[in-house]
Write a protein that holds these residues in place. Structure first.
Motif, mmCIF file in Angstrom:
data_model
loop_
_atom_site.group_PDB
_atom_site.id
_atom_site.type_symbol
_atom_site.label_atom_id
_atom_site.label_comp_id
_atom_site.label_asym_id
_atom_site.label_seq_id
_atom_site.Cartn_x
_atom_site.Cartn_y
_atom_site.Cartn_z
ATOM 1 N N GLY A 217 0.830 -1.207 0.000
ATOM 2 C CA GLY A 217 0.000 0.000 0.000
ATOM 3 C C GLY A 217 0.863 1.254 0.000
ATOM 4 O O GLY A 217 1.985 1.263 -0.518
ATOM 5 N N THR A 218 0.355 2.298 0.620
ATOM 6 C CA THR A 218 1.101 3.562 0.641
ATOM 7 C C THR A 218 2.466 3.357 1.299
ATOM 8 O O THR A 218 3.480 3.887 0.849
ATOM 9 C CB THR A 218 0.294 4.631 1.416
ATOM 10 N N ARG A 219 2.510 2.541 2.335
ATOM 11 C CA ARG A 219 3.781 2.282 3.026
ATOM 12 C C ARG A 219 4.818 1.670 2.077
ATOM 13 O O ARG A 219 6.005 1.955 2.161
ATOM 14 C CB ARG A 219 3.537 1.333 4.203
ATOM 15 N N GLY A 220 4.352 0.838 1.169
ATOM 16 C CA GLY A 220 5.271 0.187 0.234
ATOM 17 C C GLY A 220 5.526 1.018 -1.018
ATOM 18 O O GLY A 220 6.235 0.573 -1.915
ATOM 19 N N GLY A 221 4.923 2.213 -1.106
ATOM 20 C CA GLY A 221 5.169 3.088 -2.257
ATOM 21 C C GLY A 221 4.166 2.908 -3.385
ATOM 22 O O GLY A 221 4.475 3.186 -4.543
ATOM 23 N N ALA A 222 2.934 2.468 -3.059
ATOM 24 C CA ALA A 222 1.955 2.218 -4.126
ATOM 25 C C ALA A 222 1.498 3.469 -4.883
ATOM 26 O O ALA A 222 1.334 3.410 -6.103
ATOM 27 C CB ALA A 222 0.739 1.482 -3.558
ATOM 28 N N TYR B 212 -2.451 8.340 -7.781
ATOM 29 C CA TYR B 212 -3.364 7.203 -7.948
ATOM 30 C C TYR B 212 -2.716 5.947 -7.353
ATOM 31 O O TYR B 212 -1.565 5.634 -7.660
ATOM 32 C CB TYR B 212 -3.676 6.957 -9.429
ATOM 33 N N ALA B 213 -3.468 5.240 -6.500
ATOM 34 C CA ALA B 213 -2.874 4.078 -5.827
ATOM 35 C C ALA B 213 -3.748 2.834 -5.895
ATOM 36 O O ALA B 213 -3.263 1.729 -5.659
ATOM 37 C CB ALA B 213 -2.599 4.417 -4.364
ATOM 38 N N PHE B 214 -5.041 2.997 -6.190
ATOM 39 C CA PHE B 214 -5.931 1.837 -6.092
ATOM 40 C C PHE B 214 -5.490 0.704 -7.027
ATOM 41 O O PHE B 214 -5.350 -0.443 -6.600
ATOM 42 C CB PHE B 214 -7.386 2.238 -6.389
ATOM 43 N N ALA C 27 8.186 -5.441 -8.149
ATOM 44 C CA ALA C 27 8.345 -3.979 -8.096
ATOM 45 C C ALA C 27 6.990 -3.362 -8.425
ATOM 46 O O ALA C 27 6.233 -3.911 -9.229
ATOM 47 C CB ALA C 27 9.379 -3.540 -9.116
ATOM 48 N N LEU C 28 6.673 -2.236 -7.789
ATOM 49 C CA LEU C 28 5.364 -1.619 -8.025
ATOM 50 C C LEU C 28 5.267 -0.961 -9.387
ATOM 51 O O LEU C 28 4.187 -0.803 -9.942
ATOM 52 C CB LEU C 28 5.062 -0.615 -6.921
ATOM 53 N N ARG C 29 6.397 -0.529 -9.920
ATOM 54 C CA ARG C 29 6.392 0.017 -11.284
ATOM 55 C C ARG C 29 7.771 -0.178 -11.882
ATOM 56 O O ARG C 29 8.740 -0.413 -11.155
ATOM 57 C CB ARG C 29 5.946 1.484 -11.322
ATOM 58 N N THR C 30 7.826 -0.084 -13.206
ATOM 59 C CA THR C 30 9.099 -0.347 -13.872
ATOM 60 C C THR C 30 10.073 0.811 -13.617
ATOM 61 O O THR C 30 9.662 1.913 -13.238
ATOM 62 C CB THR C 30 8.900 -0.466 -15.395
#
Ligand SMILES: Cc1cc2nc3c(=O)[nH]c(=O)nc-3n(C[C@H](O)[C@H](O)[C@H](O)COP(=O)(O)OP(=O)(O)OC[C@H]3O[C@@H](n4cnc5c(N)ncnc54)[C@H](O)[C@@H]3O)c2cc1C
Length: 469
Positions: free
Chosen positions: A349-354, A361-363, A389-392
């Protein structure tokens, strides 16, 4: 609570020990009760498994927990009782989304314990996002739109896409849906309980709450992030996306329910980057949100004043029925978040950098992440493979350069956003905004931005994007 067991690796380190130094659970327990600390060369610490125990020993000692709870026998195969396989800290968007993925993807599903200090699941926020990735909460989506607009300097750009519709999901519907899916004996909710500390050893993790200590194999932590007051790298950018929203019902038919007003920059920009957001549910019902991208928050009342002024100026409204209101702060930071907090403790979530750094935008990132984490468990690769990884790296690079640019030139931000919507197709832009863009999409995004300022910013901001995380 039923306990499962984990076996620590059997020690191959056979040490000859004089008989008067034998370690038995009983002697350890007596030792713990005697309140004298064990010396670091005590025989208990001589085998491989016990070495890992040494790391937790000081905590055990200081909290006066009897070692009887740790049925340790030196040089023998040992089983540790676990309270649950997985503990999720936080029953919010990320915690519940991950629990749902575990429940739906794994057969049999793991024993899950979800801890959260809150005691109810109210409507505390509204999630909107484009339909670019499937998620398990489709039937909680309450409204969709295929048109959205951006307003700046008296001009309006409208984009339309009937495939990738803009979806509206109120949090109470999401919570209800998730809890129904999780209504199984393998899932335990510990509501009204606050996690205070998380520790780990080689073989298990331990969560301390205000009521008890629980042991498990894996911890997924979605508590609000605890970042240092200032970034470690002074070049890092920290912008806060802060907003107040009011869901209102009016007597007059004033809203256009066919088109979301995504960003209306034709408002006072003296506080920094600022726009109004209008989600029209019908001609008489809408969510109006006053949003800022600035380093500091405004006074509490200032958001209400702005919302009132906008409702009157744009829609001629002076009174309405208030259905719901919400306030939010989303970090738009260039610094990395704590994803892998330990070998067995993972930030989500936000803690993990989402949240996407350039938009907040995080959903959808949370949904994609939950799906990938559960997939790793399904393949039995937990602990053997990196967490997704949350994003490339390419997306992270673009986000960081973009944030650096709007932080340096906040006055230019409205023009940049307007230009992006005007000069790219909805498909390209939405894939970029949802971190699902191809290289070709990203190149189109870059060419839609002013070329020389972007090149200059890339050079100036190299210290925040040229790094490993
Ligand atoms: C008002 C608002 C509107 C938003 N709108 C959108 C949107 O339209 N689109 C979008 O993509 N994103 C949006 N976001 C951003 C993001 O999607 C949400 O913030 C999302 O809820 C983040 O999920 P999370 O699980 O990280 O945090 P949360 O959903 O906030 O969950 C964290 C949980 O941790 C719990 N917790 C706190 N302390 C402890 C503790 N010590 N121990 C255990 N649990 C603890 C909290 O009670 C909470 O339930 C919005 C955010 C807000 C605040």
């Amino acid at each position: 609570m039923e306990r499962s067991h984990v076996s620590p690796p059997q020690s191959t380190n056979h040490i000859h020990r004089p008989s008067n130094q034998k370690c038995s659970p009983c002697s350890l327990r007596l030792h713990a009760l005697s309140r004298k600390p064990l010396a670091s060369n005590h025989p208990i610490f001589q085998n491989r498994f016990a070495i890992s125990l040494r790391r937790t020993y000081s905590t055990i000692e200081s909290k006066r927990i009897t070692i009887e709870r740790y049925p340790l026998r030196a040089n023998r195969r040992t089983t540790l009782p676990l309270d649950t396989e997985i503990i999720i800290l936080g029953a919010g968007c990320a915690g519940l989304s991950l629990a749902v993925q575990f429940q739906q993807q794994l057969d049999p599903p793991p024993t899950l314990t979800i801890i959260d200090p809150k005691t109810s699941f109210p409507r505390d926020r509204t999630w909107c996002f484009w339909d670019v990735h499937p998620h398990p909460f489709r039937h909680s989506v309450r409204h969709t739109w295929d048109r959205w607009s951006v307003h700046q300097s008296g001009e309006v750009v409208v984009q339309k896409d009937s495939q990738m519709r803009y979806q509206y999901l109120p949090s109470d519907a999401f919570y209800e849906d998730a809890r129904a899916i999780l209504d199984h004996p393998n899932v335990t909710f510990l509501m009204g309980e606050t996690a205070t500390d998380v520790k780990e050893t080689e073989t298990y993790a331990e969560v301390h709450t205000d009521k008890q200590t629980l042991r498990c194999k894996w911890v997924f932590d979605s508590r609000p992030p605890d970042l240092p007051a200032t970034p470690n790298n002074p070049k890092d950018i920290r912008i806060l996306q802060h907003f107040k929203g009011i869901h209102i019902k009016t007597q007059q038919e004033v809203f256009d329910p066919t088109c979301v007003r995504l960003m209306d920059f034709d408002v006072d920009q003296s506080h920094g980057i600022h726009f109004l957001y209008v989600l029209p549910f019908s001609k008489t019902e809408a969510l109006l949100e006053a949003t800022f991208f600035t380093p500091q928050l405004l006074e509490k009342d200032a958001y209400d004043v702005i919302l009132k002024q906008y409702a009157e100026k744009e829609f001629g409204l002076t009174q309405w029925e208030l259905i719901h209101e919400e306030f939010g702060i989303i970090p738009m930071f260039t610094e990395p978040f704590s994803r892998e907090i330990g070998k067995r403790i993972v930030g989500i979530g936000t803690r993990g950098g989402a949240p996407k750094p350039s938009t907040g935008y995080a959903f959808l990132p949370i949904q994609q992440d939950a799906e990938q984490i559960a997939k790793i468990f399904k393949e039995g690769a937990q602990g053997k493979r990196d967490w997704p990884a949350l994003r490339t790296k390419r997306n992270t690079f673009l986000d960081r350069v973009f944030l650096s640019y709007i932080a340096r030139h906040p006055d230019k931000a409205p023009g940049i956003f307007f230009r992006l919507f005007k000069k790219t197709t909805p498909q390209t832009l939405l894939r970029f905004l949802s971190d699902t863009g191809t290289l070709a999409d990203d190149l189109r995004i870059m060419t839609a931005m002013p070329k020389w300022p972007l090149i200059l910013e890339t050079l100036l901001s190299h210290q925040i994007w040229w790094r490993h995380s």
